[in-house]
Design an enzyme around this catalytic site. Sequence first.
Site, short mmCIF file in Angstrom:
data_model
loop_
_atom_site.label_atom_id
_atom_site.label_comp_id
_atom_site.label_asym_id
_atom_site.label_seq_id
_atom_site.Cartn_x
_atom_site.Cartn_y
_atom_site.Cartn_z
N TYR A 1 0.83 -1.27 -0.14
CA TYR A 1 0.03 0.01 -0.04
C TYR A 1 0.88 1.34 0.02
CZ TYR A 1 -3.62 -3.31 1.77
OH TYR A 1 -4.60 -4.10 2.02
N LEU B 1 -17.68 -4.14 2.29
CA LEU B 1 -18.95 -3.61 1.52
C LEU B 1 -18.93 -3.82 0.17
CD1 LEU B 1 -18.67 -0.22 3.46
CD2 LEU B 1 -20.08 -2.13 4.18
N HIS C 1 0.53 -11.91 2.23
CA HIS C 1 -0.69 -11.32 1.71
C HIS C 1 -1.49 -12.14 0.74
CE1 HIS C 1 -1.44 -6.75 0.61
NE2 HIS C 1 -2.87 -7.47 0.30
N SER D 1 -11.73 3.83 4.21
CA SER D 1 -12.20 4.88 3.75
C SER D 1 -11.35 5.99 4.20
CB SER D 1 -13.67 5.35 4.43
OG SER D 1 -14.14 6.52 4.13
#
Length: 275
Positions: A51, A191, A109, A233
Amino acid sequence: MPPVPSIKLADGQHIPQFGLGVFQTPADQTAEIVGDAFRLGYRHIDTAAIYKNEAGVGAAVAASGLARDELYITTKLWNAEQGYDSGLRALDTSLATLGLDTIDLYLIHWPCPANGKFVDSWKALIQAQKDGKVKSIGVSNFRVEDLDRIAQATGVVPVINQIELHPYLQQGALRAYHDQHGIVTESWSPLARGNELLSHATLQAIAAAHGKTAAQVILRWHLQLGLVVFPKSATPSRIKENIEIFDFVLSDDDMRAIAALDTGTRIGPDPATMN
């Protein structure tokens, strides 16, 4: 806000059941976003070497004023660094980038089965835990056959498997395997990346009945299944909304209605072919 519940892992450690994911969080914004999350009551942050924002997570930890043992930090070994020696080096790099002496949870990962290195990578994680560099070790995106292989090769079972899991991909068979072997299930993309699922009539109806949003209903569903969940988020209002899920309970009928949404649909890569 009530405290976030925790789940006891097979190694005796505890993991907060709810946290913040920072996948795709811009590196130059990570420290501020994670710092804001800490102020809202988040204590569990999920990052990864790939990331490219571990430094921001570490900066937020350092600036938080919170005791290190109040925080739970997960990071992950990337595919290109798999192997025994390379895995240990990658962990040292992540520790230095985060500015931490220990990582609470370190994960492989992806299994990348065609590369044939995940058993050696798992041996590296076992050694890292013995060395005190990580408190708990687990995997991400592993299938039953991958989990069986590392357990048979080492005698050590991961405490967690972090997998894609949402109402459209409920992973019943894999979750049952986890339950049988003392592995906690952790949901990524809880989600299903958004709008189409959030607008589903079933979820909208349940949300209206509870005075909540569809996203809050889905996150509550994960919690009530006993899963660890960390929605990602970078939007302050959404980060606040996501953690406001401890003041209501889904009914058995609600849970059954959401269970009926399972279609087996992935939105991320297939672990069998991701290499």
